[in-house]
Design a protein around this motif. Structure first.
Motif, PDB file in Angstrom:
ATOM      1  N   ALA A 119       1.862  17.653  -1.928  1.00 49.24           N
ATOM      2  CA  ALA A 119       3.227  17.147  -2.077  1.00 49.24           C
ATOM      3  C   ALA A 119       3.807  17.677  -3.381  1.00 49.24           C
ATOM      4  O   ALA A 119       3.098  17.821  -4.376  1.00 49.24           O
ATOM      5  N   THR A 120       5.116  17.949  -3.380  1.00 53.06           N
ATOM      6  CA  THR A 120       5.741  18.457  -4.597  1.00 53.06           C
ATOM      7  C   THR A 120       6.127  17.350  -5.565  1.00 53.06           C
ATOM      8  O   THR A 120       6.373  17.612  -6.731  1.00 53.06           O
ATOM      9  N   SER A 121       6.183  16.117  -5.111  1.00 50.81           N
ATOM     10  CA  SER A 121       6.600  15.018  -5.968  1.00 50.81           C
ATOM     11  C   SER A 121       5.422  14.414  -6.731  1.00 50.81           C
ATOM     12  O   SER A 121       4.333  14.240  -6.186  1.00 50.81           O
TER      13      SER A 121
ATOM     14  N   ARG B  21       4.158   8.648  -6.644  1.00 54.79           N
ATOM     15  CA  ARG B  21       3.254   8.237  -5.562  1.00 54.79           C
ATOM     16  C   ARG B  21       3.979   7.583  -4.392  1.00 54.79           C
ATOM     17  O   ARG B  21       3.460   7.559  -3.287  1.00 54.79           O
TER      18      ARG B  21
ATOM     19  N   ASP C 101       7.577  12.673   0.426  1.00 47.04           N
ATOM     20  CA  ASP C 101       6.689  13.798   0.732  1.00 47.04           C
ATOM     21  C   ASP C 101       5.228  13.371   0.651  1.00 47.04           C
ATOM     22  O   ASP C 101       4.409  13.752   1.492  1.00 47.04           O
ATOM     23  N   ARG C 102       4.890  12.554  -0.322  1.00 48.51           N
ATOM     24  CA  ARG C 102       3.512  12.053  -0.419  1.00 48.51           C
ATOM     25  C   ARG C 102       3.205  11.080   0.715  1.00 48.51           C
ATOM     26  O   ARG C 102       2.107  11.089   1.268  1.00 48.51           O
TER      27      ARG C 102
ATOM     28  N   LEU D 152       2.392  13.021   3.938  1.00 51.65           N
ATOM     29  CA  LEU D 152       1.032  13.573   3.966  1.00 51.65           C
ATOM     30  C   LEU D 152      -0.019  12.474   4.155  1.00 51.65           C
ATOM     31  O   LEU D 152      -0.988  12.657   4.888  1.00 51.65           O
ATOM     32  N   ARG D 153       0.181  11.323   3.513  1.00 54.00           N
ATOM     33  CA  ARG D 153      -0.762  10.210   3.703  1.00 54.00           C
ATOM     34  C   ARG D 153      -0.752   9.719   5.149  1.00 54.00           C
ATOM     35  O   ARG D 153      -1.799   9.426   5.724  1.00 54.00           O
TER      36      ARG D 153
ATOM     37  N   LEU E 137      -5.871  15.762   0.838  1.00 51.34           N
ATOM     38  CA  LEU E 137      -4.702  15.759  -0.040  1.00 51.34           C
ATOM     39  C   LEU E 137      -5.089  16.247  -1.424  1.00 51.34           C
ATOM     40  O   LEU E 137      -6.142  15.900  -1.944  1.00 51.34           O
TER      41      LEU E 137
ATOM     42  N   ASP F 166      -3.333  16.487  -5.221  1.00 51.41           N
ATOM     43  CA  ASP F 166      -2.222  16.091  -6.068  1.00 51.41           C
ATOM     44  C   ASP F 166      -1.682  17.321  -6.796  1.00 51.41           C
ATOM     45  O   ASP F 166      -2.447  18.098  -7.367  1.00 51.41           O
TER      46      ASP F 166
ATOM     47  N   SER G 112      12.329  15.878  -5.389  1.00 52.55           N
ATOM     48  CA  SER G 112      10.999  16.295  -5.834  1.00 52.55           C
ATOM     49  C   SER G 112      11.127  17.599  -6.615  1.00 52.55           C
ATOM     50  O   SER G 112      12.056  18.369  -6.424  1.00 52.55           O
TER      51      SER G 112
END
Length: 183
Positions: free
Chosen positions: A20-22, A25, A29-30, A33-34, A48, A50, A77
């Motif tokens: 993720a670009t951000s 948390r 975007d995060r 992915l989660r 994932l 970071d 982000s």
């Protein structure tokens, strides 16, 4: 160079590296992915990474264990750490021939169909695609949609689309294992 496998056929199992670009948390975007990691369809495994850890991770080692890099971005982000990571590898980049997809996460319920986009997210996606392309990655064609991190069925379709793209294009470790050796 190995021949491309024939189009069609069974979908490959994919081991995806999600970035993720951000740094936030709670950013969409995060969250995307989660959610994809938690609800990955059969044949897909998502790890994932970071974005803050990118400087300390040996890229070649990480990519050796993954078949595709999935970069998620969202409005607000900051893609700079990911851009530096992609661009810092030089001519012998381990990203060469690695499939990379860049997707956009929305902050709320959105349709998968194309529509108006926030300028920051689109610009970040374009910059990311260009940086990965310049590093020699096989960049998945632009995803003209926003993904809601809570829309599990849409993310499952995204996963299947990525598996189909990797199967049908001659790059990446999955295809190298499936392709016939050249005579």
């Amino acid at each position: 160079m190995p021949d491309k496998p024939p189009l069609g056929g069974p979908l490959p199992r994919l081991h995806v590296l999600g970035v993720a670009t951000s740094a936030d948390r709670a950013a969409p975007d995060r969250a995307l992915l989660r959610t994809l990691q938690a609800h990955a369809p059969a044949g897909l495994r998502v790890d994932l990474l970071d974005a803050a850890a990118l400087r300390s991770v040996p890229l070649g080692e990480v990519l050796a264990d993954h078949d595709l890099v999935l970069v998620a971005t969202s409005d607000g982000s900051e893609p700079e750490p990911v851009l530096r990571w992609a661009g810092s590898q030089g001519a012998a980049s381990p990203l060469r021939r690695v499939p990379v997809a860049v997707v956009r996460a929305s902050g709320g319920r959105m349709s998968e169909s194309p529509g108006p986009r926030a300028e920051g997210s689109e610009t970040a996606g374009d910059r990311l695609r260009r940086a990965f392309g310049e590093a020699g990655a096989c960049v998945v064609p632009r995803q003209d949609c926003l993904y809601d991190p809570a829309d599990v069925p849409a993310l499952a379709r995204l996963a299947e689309d990525l598996r189909r793209w990797v199967r049908d294009h001659g790059c990446g470790s999955v295809l190298a294992a499936l392709a016939k050796p050249s005579p």
